[in-house]
Design a protein around this motif. Structure first.
Motif, PDB file in Angstrom:
ATOM      1  N   GLU A 166       0.825  -1.215   0.000  1.00 22.12           N
ATOM      2  CA  GLU A 166       0.000   0.000   0.000  1.00 22.12           C
ATOM      3  C   GLU A 166       0.858   1.263   0.000  1.00 22.12           C
ATOM      4  OE1 GLU A 166      -2.867   0.142   3.084  1.00 22.12           O
ATOM      5  OE2 GLU A 166      -3.970  -1.604   2.379  1.00 22.12           O
ATOM      6  N   VAL A 167       1.878   1.241   0.851  1.00 17.04           N
ATOM      7  CA  VAL A 167       2.722   2.440   0.964  1.00 17.04           C
ATOM      8  C   VAL A 167       3.469   2.690  -0.342  1.00 17.04           C
ATOM      9  CG1 VAL A 167       4.801   3.347   2.077  1.00 17.04           C
ATOM     10  CG2 VAL A 167       2.977   2.363   3.471  1.00 17.04           C
ATOM     11  N   LEU A 168       4.034   1.640  -0.919  1.00 18.16           N
ATOM     12  CA  LEU A 168       4.795   1.829  -2.152  1.00 18.16           C
ATOM     13  C   LEU A 168       3.882   2.197  -3.316  1.00 18.16           C
ATOM     14  CD1 LEU A 168       7.365  -1.030  -1.594  1.00 18.16           C
ATOM     15  CD2 LEU A 168       7.907   1.391  -1.881  1.00 18.16           C
ATOM     16  N   ALA A 169       2.683   1.647  -3.314  1.00 16.77           N
ATOM     17  CA  ALA A 169       1.738   2.026  -4.376  1.00 16.77           C
ATOM     18  C   ALA A 169       1.403   3.505  -4.266  1.00 16.77           C
ATOM     19  CB  ALA A 169       0.475   1.178  -4.276  1.00 16.77           C
ATOM     20  N   ALA A 170       1.212   3.974  -3.023  1.00 15.94           N
ATOM     21  CA  ALA A 170       0.913   5.398  -2.828  1.00 15.94           C
ATOM     22  C   ALA A 170       2.113   6.248  -3.243  1.00 15.94           C
ATOM     23  CB  ALA A 170       0.553   5.652  -1.369  1.00 15.94           C
TER      24      ALA A 170
END
Lengths: 147, 307
Positions: A34-38
């Motif tokens: 999730e963090v890397l996608a954001a």
């Protein structure tokens, strides 16, 4: 550096950091993703991607921990030096029982080797608080494990 | 002989190496590169309404398990609610119009729906109630702060940590620093009473402490004092890779329990006697704090309850 290169480079340690902070490898994978996608959406405007990543992972893990989930899962452990298994087992349990922010300081200091300033940034607190959290965590751990 | 810190480091790296790192996958391509459904031999025989958009399939494959699913469910539910409200509003408007066919039509029927939408979109400033058990005596305190303030260590709430910072801090203050930059504590240390601490601050020449005045919070009495942190060069201060200007010590005196957000920080302390224990409520703001943040600090301070 392109985001793809960054992603490839940081994925393993992001997954591990989030797994340490949640004590759950599935949650660690979800949070890392999730963090890397954001981050991929904001890649062009991020000035310090590493610092942003650490803070975002810590925040996401903190939120995950706040959702009344307890750190009950045991993380795997490789074979260690002969005679140390019991001590390491005790230590792993003691770290898992630490309050989130104390555990985060321990992980960020001894696994990711961040400076106190960077840990303070990741935890959104004062550097003095990092010292305080680390001191309390080490005191708690030393009390809990067998000498 | 290994130290505890060596063992922690070895343990964490052992655990890290034992973790099976999953294959990296990211759903980024979904939003960046929309996938256009293409007919394939397997789907050629299907009717168009049986075709499932490939984009949706990709999301479910890459999405992180239940959390995203739940989020999507929530979004769908929210969308459904909005749709129901919209349909109901239209139905009401139509109903009102039909019912009033025999009467002179006024814009009232149409305007009765619109304000409801306006009310729904008005969001009150988000606040949160905080409860701490503070000092070694675990004195219970509750107060309210804006939702975007950070809670720290079970005894502090603040917004920002440097320029523009504001915050509240609860402590017993075992001792203060004669030299905050080099963490030199007062010797002999501050005594245990309210007046002892007031005297100690007053005697620090660079802090320009005001004369103490009587104060009471929730029936607990004490003294209120204000002072300003002197100018200092953080580069000259102690603290390894993160030097700080300490104001008072932690209970074990090993490090500052509280450090200044910067030179000229304005600090107000309410030093109370709570059943024989010293409770110090510190409200502080950096000179560059915004009027709104200072107003929020005042509001937080006024909301404090003890017990």
């Amino acid at each position: 550096m392109s985001f793809d290169d960054f992603f490839t480079n940081v994925w393993p340690r992001t997954f591990r950091l989030a797994s340490f902070l949640t004590h759950d490898t599935q949650a660690g994978e979800d949070i890392a993703q999730e963090v890397l996608a954001a981050m991929s959406q904001r890649w062009d405007v991020l000035e310090r991607p590493d610092a942003y990543l650490q803070r975002a992972v810590t925040n996401a893990s903190w939120k995950w921990n706040r959702q009344s989930r307890t750190a009950t899962r045991k993380l795997p452990l490789l074979a260690v030096q002969s005679g140390n298994e019991f001590r390491f087992d005790e230590l792993a349990d003691a770290i898992a029982r630490l309050p989130f922010r104390q555990r985060a300081v321990i992980v960020l200091r001894y696994y990711t080797d961040l400076t106190e300033t960077d840990i303070a940034h990741a935890l959104d607190c004062r550097p003095g608080t990092v010292k305080s959290l680390a001191s309390r965590a080490l005191e708690a751990l030393s009390k809990e494990i067998t000498p | 002989v290994t130290t505890l810190e060596d063992d922690i480091r070895a343990l964490l790296h052992s655990q890290a190496n034992a973790m099976q790192v999953p294959e990296p996958h990211l759903s980024r391509s979904i939003s960046l590169t929309p996938v256009v459904p293409q007919p394939s031999p397997d789907t050629d025989h299907l009717d168009s309404d049986e075709l499932v958009p490939i984009k949706e399939i990709n999301v479910s494959l890459h999405a992180p398990t239940s959390k995203t699913s739940s989020r999507r469910t929530l979004l769908m539910a929210a969308a459904a609610v909005v749709a129901v409200i919209g349909v109901t509003g239209i139905a009401l408007a139509i109903y009102n119009r039909s019912a009033d066919d025999d009467q002179t039509e006024t814009p009232a029927a149409a305007t009765t729906v619109a304000p409801k939408t306006t009310v729904a979109l008005t969001v009150a400033p988000a606040m949160k109630s905080v409860h701490f058990d503070v000092t070694l005596a675990d004195i219970p305190v509750t107060f309210t702060v804006p939702d975007n303030w950070t809670l720290d260590e079970g005894n502090a709430a603040f917004k920002g940590t440097g320029v523009g910072a504001v915050g509240l801090h609860f402590d017993e203050i075992p001792n203060i620093y004669a030299d905050g930059c080099q963490w030199v504590p007062l010797d002999p240390p501050v005594g245990p009473t309210v007046d002892d601490l007031v005297t100690a601050w007053t005697n620090l020449p660079d802090f320009a402490a005001t004369a103490a005045v009587d104060v009471a919070v929730d029936g607990f009495t004490g003294k209120q004092i204000e002072f300003t942190v002197p100018d200092y060069d953080i580069g000259e201060c102690r603290g390894a890779d993160s030097p700080v200007f300490g104001l008072w010590t932690a209970p074990d005196h090993a490090f500052p329990a509280f450090e200044a957000s910067g030179p000229y920080q304005h600090t107000q302390q309410r030093i109370l006697d709570v059943a024989g224990n010293r409770l110090v409520i510190t409200a502080y703001y950096d000179p560059n704090a915004t009027p709104q943040d200072r107003a929020d600090l005042e509001q937080a301070l006024a909301s404090i309850h003890i017990g």
